[in-house]
Design a protein around this motif. Structure first.
Motif, PDB file in Angstrom:
ATOM      1  N   GLY A 168       0.842  -1.186   0.000  1.00  0.00           N
ATOM      2  CA  GLY A 168       0.000   0.000   0.000  1.00  0.00           C
ATOM      3  C   GLY A 168       0.877   1.234   0.000  1.00  0.00           C
ATOM      4  O   GLY A 168       1.845   1.329   0.767  1.00  0.00           O
TER       5      GLY A 168
ATOM      6  N   ILE B 133       0.708   4.867   0.953  1.00  0.00           N
ATOM      7  CA  ILE B 133      -0.188   5.617   1.836  1.00  0.00           C
ATOM      8  C   ILE B 133       0.348   7.019   2.056  1.00  0.00           C
ATOM      9  O   ILE B 133       1.546   7.212   2.257  1.00  0.00           O
ATOM     10  CB  ILE B 133      -0.323   4.880   3.186  1.00  0.00           C
ATOM     11  CG1 ILE B 133      -0.858   3.468   2.936  1.00  0.00           C
ATOM     12  CG2 ILE B 133      -1.209   5.650   4.148  1.00  0.00           C
ATOM     13  CD1 ILE B 133      -0.695   2.531   4.088  1.00  0.00           C
TER      14      ILE B 133
ATOM     15  N   GLU C  23      -4.781   8.412   3.410  1.00  0.00           N
ATOM     16  CA  GLU C  23      -5.404   7.915   2.183  1.00  0.00           C
ATOM     17  C   GLU C  23      -4.466   6.906   1.527  1.00  0.00           C
ATOM     18  O   GLU C  23      -3.255   7.123   1.464  1.00  0.00           O
ATOM     19  CB  GLU C  23      -5.649   9.078   1.223  1.00  0.00           C
ATOM     20  CG  GLU C  23      -6.234   8.688  -0.099  1.00  0.00           C
ATOM     21  CD  GLU C  23      -6.355   9.864  -1.058  1.00  0.00           C
ATOM     22  OE1 GLU C  23      -6.733   9.613  -2.208  1.00  0.00           O
ATOM     23  OE2 GLU C  23      -6.052  11.010  -0.668  1.00  0.00           O
ATOM     24  N   VAL C  24      -5.030   5.809   1.036  1.00  0.00           N
ATOM     25  CA  VAL C  24      -4.252   4.841   0.264  1.00  0.00           C
ATOM     26  C   VAL C  24      -4.260   5.333  -1.178  1.00  0.00           C
ATOM     27  O   VAL C  24      -5.300   5.368  -1.829  1.00  0.00           O
ATOM     28  CB  VAL C  24      -4.846   3.422   0.358  1.00  0.00           C
ATOM     29  CG1 VAL C  24      -4.049   2.451  -0.504  1.00  0.00           C
ATOM     30  CG2 VAL C  24      -4.870   2.952   1.808  1.00  0.00           C
TER      31      VAL C  24
ATOM     32  N   GLN D 230      -2.143   0.587  -4.690  1.00  0.00           N
ATOM     33  CA  GLN D 230      -1.642  -0.695  -4.224  1.00  0.00           C
ATOM     34  C   GLN D 230      -0.793  -1.274  -5.348  1.00  0.00           C
ATOM     35  O   GLN D 230      -1.189  -1.248  -6.506  1.00  0.00           O
ATOM     36  CB  GLN D 230      -2.785  -1.645  -3.875  1.00  0.00           C
ATOM     37  CG  GLN D 230      -3.519  -1.209  -2.627  1.00  0.00           C
ATOM     38  CD  GLN D 230      -4.640  -2.157  -2.270  1.00  0.00           C
ATOM     39  OE1 GLN D 230      -5.456  -2.488  -3.107  1.00  0.00           O
ATOM     40  NE2 GLN D 230      -4.664  -2.584  -1.029  1.00  0.00           N
TER      41      GLN D 230
ATOM     42  N   LEU E 230       0.326  -5.023   2.580  1.00  0.00           N
ATOM     43  CA  LEU E 230      -1.076  -5.339   2.813  1.00  0.00           C
ATOM     44  C   LEU E 230      -1.178  -6.764   3.335  1.00  0.00           C
ATOM     45  O   LEU E 230      -0.738  -7.703   2.690  1.00  0.00           O
ATOM     46  CB  LEU E 230      -1.885  -5.198   1.522  1.00  0.00           C
ATOM     47  CG  LEU E 230      -3.367  -5.529   1.613  1.00  0.00           C
ATOM     48  CD1 LEU E 230      -4.080  -4.533   2.523  1.00  0.00           C
ATOM     49  CD2 LEU E 230      -3.994  -5.531   0.231  1.00  0.00           C
TER      50      LEU E 230
ATOM     51  N   ASP F 195      -7.539  -7.454   3.607  1.00  0.00           N
ATOM     52  CA  ASP F 195      -8.437  -6.473   3.003  1.00  0.00           C
ATOM     53  C   ASP F 195      -9.833  -7.078   2.974  1.00  0.00           C
ATOM     54  O   ASP F 195     -10.090  -8.014   2.216  1.00  0.00           O
ATOM     55  CB  ASP F 195      -7.964  -6.118   1.593  1.00  0.00           C
ATOM     56  CG  ASP F 195      -8.811  -5.048   0.931  1.00  0.00           C
ATOM     57  OD1 ASP F 195      -9.846  -4.643   1.512  1.00  0.00           O
ATOM     58  OD2 ASP F 195      -8.448  -4.608  -0.161  1.00  0.00           O
TER      59      ASP F 195
END
Length: 126
Positions: A5, A7, A23-24, A27, A86, A89
């Motif tokens: 991720g 970020i 906020e992401v 990916q 990650l 999810d």
């Protein structure tokens, strides 16, 4: 291969209403070095909304990302860019199911030779 991720955490607002929002941005699947290079490109090109009048801009590298400090006329604002792997999810799309292996043909002809050798896995030889 790991999913990373990219970020961003940035200071928004001013005065008593100043706070940090995360906020992401993206990916990325791949090696850590590749994901970190993508994050660095984002950090170098990022233009924060605050402060309005930029007096000085400094970009620092840390172990897992970058820290951008922009000094304005009255206040400084910080933006942190973090690379994180990650692990889970809850809203990720379902992984496509692996195709079922083709059944192995075991029929043999009169001489005992398989009609279709299993190592070929071809349906057009029957």
């Amino acid at each position: 291969m790991a999913m990373w991720g990219l970020i961003v955490e940035t200071t928004t607002g001013s005065g008593d209403r100043k706070h940090i929002e995360a906020e992401v941005l993206a990916q990325v699947r791949g090696e850590r070095a590749y994901a970190l290079a993508r994050l660095e490109k984002i950090a170098r090109n990022y233009r924060p909304a605050h402060p309005l009048n930029h007096k000085r801009r400094r970009l620092f590298r840390s172990g897992d990302g970058f820290l951008l400090v922009v000094d304005g006329s009255w206040q400084s604002h910080a933006t942190r860019f973090t690379l994180a792997e990650l692990l889970e999810d809850s809203a990720a799309p379902a992984e496509p199911a692996a195709p079922a292996p083709a059944p192995v043909e075991t029929a043999v002809d009169a001489d005992g030779v398989p009609k279709r050798p299993s190592w070929l896995r071809r349906n057009d030889l029957i």
